[in-house]
Design a protein around this motif. Sequence first.
Motif, short mmCIF file in Angstrom:
data_model
loop_
_atom_site.label_atom_id
_atom_site.label_comp_id
_atom_site.label_asym_id
_atom_site.label_seq_id
_atom_site.Cartn_x
_atom_site.Cartn_y
_atom_site.Cartn_z
N SER A 27 -32.85 33.50 -14.29
CA SER A 27 -32.79 34.01 -12.92
C SER A 27 -34.18 34.22 -12.34
O SER A 27 -34.47 33.83 -11.21
CB SER A 27 -31.99 35.31 -12.92
N ARG A 51 -32.41 41.68 -7.73
CA ARG A 51 -31.47 40.59 -7.48
C ARG A 51 -30.89 40.11 -8.82
O ARG A 51 -29.69 39.89 -8.96
CB ARG A 51 -32.20 39.46 -6.76
N THR A 52 -31.78 39.96 -9.80
CA THR A 52 -31.33 39.52 -11.12
C THR A 52 -30.34 40.52 -11.69
O THR A 52 -29.30 40.14 -12.21
CB THR A 52 -32.54 39.41 -12.07
N SER A 107 -27.02 40.33 -9.46
CA SER A 107 -26.32 39.04 -9.42
C SER A 107 -26.04 38.47 -10.79
O SER A 107 -25.13 37.66 -10.96
CB SER A 107 -27.13 38.01 -8.65
N SER A 126 -17.79 35.03 -8.27
CA SER A 126 -19.10 35.40 -7.70
C SER A 126 -18.94 35.92 -6.29
O SER A 126 -18.52 35.27 -5.42
CB SER A 126 -20.04 34.22 -7.73
N MET A 141 -20.58 32.22 -12.64
CA MET A 141 -20.73 31.43 -11.42
C MET A 141 -20.27 30.00 -11.68
O MET A 141 -20.41 29.49 -12.80
CB MET A 141 -22.19 31.39 -10.99
N ASP A 155 -22.49 27.14 -7.71
CA ASP A 155 -23.18 28.42 -7.48
C ASP A 155 -24.41 28.56 -8.37
O ASP A 155 -25.42 29.13 -7.98
CB ASP A 155 -22.24 29.60 -7.73
N PHE A 174 -28.12 29.02 -6.82
CA PHE A 174 -28.71 30.35 -7.01
C PHE A 174 -30.19 30.41 -6.62
O PHE A 174 -30.61 31.29 -5.88
CB PHE A 174 -28.53 30.79 -8.47
N LYS A 196 -30.64 30.39 -2.99
CA LYS A 196 -30.16 31.62 -2.34
C LYS A 196 -31.15 32.77 -2.49
O LYS A 196 -31.28 33.59 -1.59
CB LYS A 196 -28.80 32.04 -2.93
N VAL A 197 -31.80 32.84 -3.63
CA VAL A 197 -32.70 33.98 -3.85
C VAL A 197 -34.13 33.67 -3.38
O VAL A 197 -35.00 34.53 -3.43
CB VAL A 197 -32.75 34.40 -5.33
#
Lengths: 292, 339
Positions: free
Chosen positions: A181, A190-191, A194, A292, B89, B93, B97, B100-101
């Motif tokens: 991530s 965020r990590t 999510s 998700s 996910m 997704d 990812f 998106k981040v």
Amino acid sequence: MSTVSTRRKPPRVGDAPLFRRSLIGIVFVLVAFVILAPLVIIGVEAFSKGWQLYRDTVVHPDTLHAVMLTVLAALIAVPINTVFGIAAAWAITKFDFRGKRFLLVVIEIPFSVSPIVAGVAYLFVYGLQGLFGPWLDAHDIKILFAVPGIIIASMFVTAPFVARELIPLMQAQGRDLEEASTSLGASGWRTFFSVTLPNVKWALLYGVILCNARVMGEFGAVSVVSGNIRGQTNTLPLHIELLYHDYNATGAFAAASILALIAVFTIIAKVALERQGAGRVSKTENPAEKTS
Amino acid sequence: MKIHLENVVKTFESFQAVKGVSLDIESGELVALLGPSGSGKTTILRMVAGLEYADGGAIHFGDQDATDIPVRDRGVGFVFQHYALFPHMTVADNIAFGMKVSKVKRDRSAIESRVSDLLRLVRLEGLGDRFPAQISGGQRQRVALARALSVDPKVLLLDEPFGALDANVRRDLRRWLREIHSELGITTLFVTHDQEEALDLADRVVILKDGQIVQQGTPEEVCRDPKSAFVMKFLGDANVIAAQVRDGRAYVGGLSVEAAGVADGRGELYARPSDIDWSDEGPGIAATISRVLDRADGRRVLATTGAGEALEFDVEPERVVKAGEQGFVTLRRAKVFAV
């Protein structure tokens, strides 16, 4: 053994019918006497003098207050311990730092210390003759024999629950997902939200439920620090004891039935969560269901 | 993006995993870090990624000193050994990812079209709705690559990319990764302990031992001219025969082999199984066949020399040989190293 085979199998440990049956029998007898009988008695005794008396006890202001106080303690102690548990598990499993082993041991202490010892220890820290007692008294802050004391004592006793559920799982999951991530550009928060949290959510909920059940049922530590003031610092378990000492057995059982009911709900929630936890793989097998 | 490592050092507690490694990777090059376990190859890769910090030395990306840039901002695509796909996910997704981040905001449709481009690139069209648990290992590997590529990395890093796959899938993916690399031209560094993988795939192979580079070069250079016994042994099966070195030649049995630059005295002679011939008559090294192994691509013979050294070599499938037979071994080519 469902395999169709007429061949005689060599006996294994526990395969002898006598051995197996007596073992199962012992378990059933023990469960009946030790677990089921007391639970049944709670129900029977609570209603032994009729529905009216049961109702009177339950809606009595002191009982209601005890219930409210117990819920309040849970509402404050459980979220704090949840955050603590997540933070501790996160720190221990995803980072290397000095004193990691020490932290692991410290987290476990409330499990090995008798709650009453914790209560007495709090007396010495926050009590009038205690470490911070004079200072607190001078500033008119009441911790002992008041709600803050109850909450702190409950928190101490239940501190390990969430962390204990999370640490083994997060250890098994390793750091790869978090590293992936981050390498994709996600921030730490965020990590966490999510990636880390969705993968431990069932274990987390499980820990929260166990923690909650323990907060609501805690007796030893709370009884030392609360002062047992009826209608003021009496939690539900303390109230039950009080009623019992008042020779109001029916009332005690009625109040106990509330706690027992909470316990039953806890078990149902726990089983449901275990199904979810175990069913996580089959859930991901269903493409229609996006998590998700 | 050119990568330059300068005297990079990494120590874990008391174990020095990487002991001063300097390495240059040209822009667009595909380089393999090859070494046995514990040689520090993964640690080097993780330091290039920023997943570990170097204790000493510097890592440059182009003209920029990247040594202290955190992984999040380093702009690398990392493919993990066990893929590290997000299990909760879908494939799509997972790939989305990184976008998106990202600090660079993209709108939903841009992300979606990029995801489908990447799915096409890794030949997984139509699998976007699956979860990682529902696809095969080889497919997961490709999702991991698509995810790493989604953020337009300057450098692509792969940790044992084919380690967890079976032999056939591995071969296919290897060829396919080579194709993707020539299509995208992205600087790529990968780690492997499998010599065949490194030699098949890489433009250049960097061989590591105990945290240090022992040799680097094109596959041809390292295969034809191994500089040490370690490299010789590590790159493939090798027979070892004790020899005496005198004036630039090594002598064993009735044979002598060129050994320029090796000091006089005891030496070791290394020969690949395919470099050894078997004959019934001398001159040669006397040996006795102990076993014959039949394989799809030939016959492998296990033999023991008079001095008790075990040898392995190949003969033509038609050749009649059997255990217990005595004869002589001759060498087509061999490398000699001092002991």
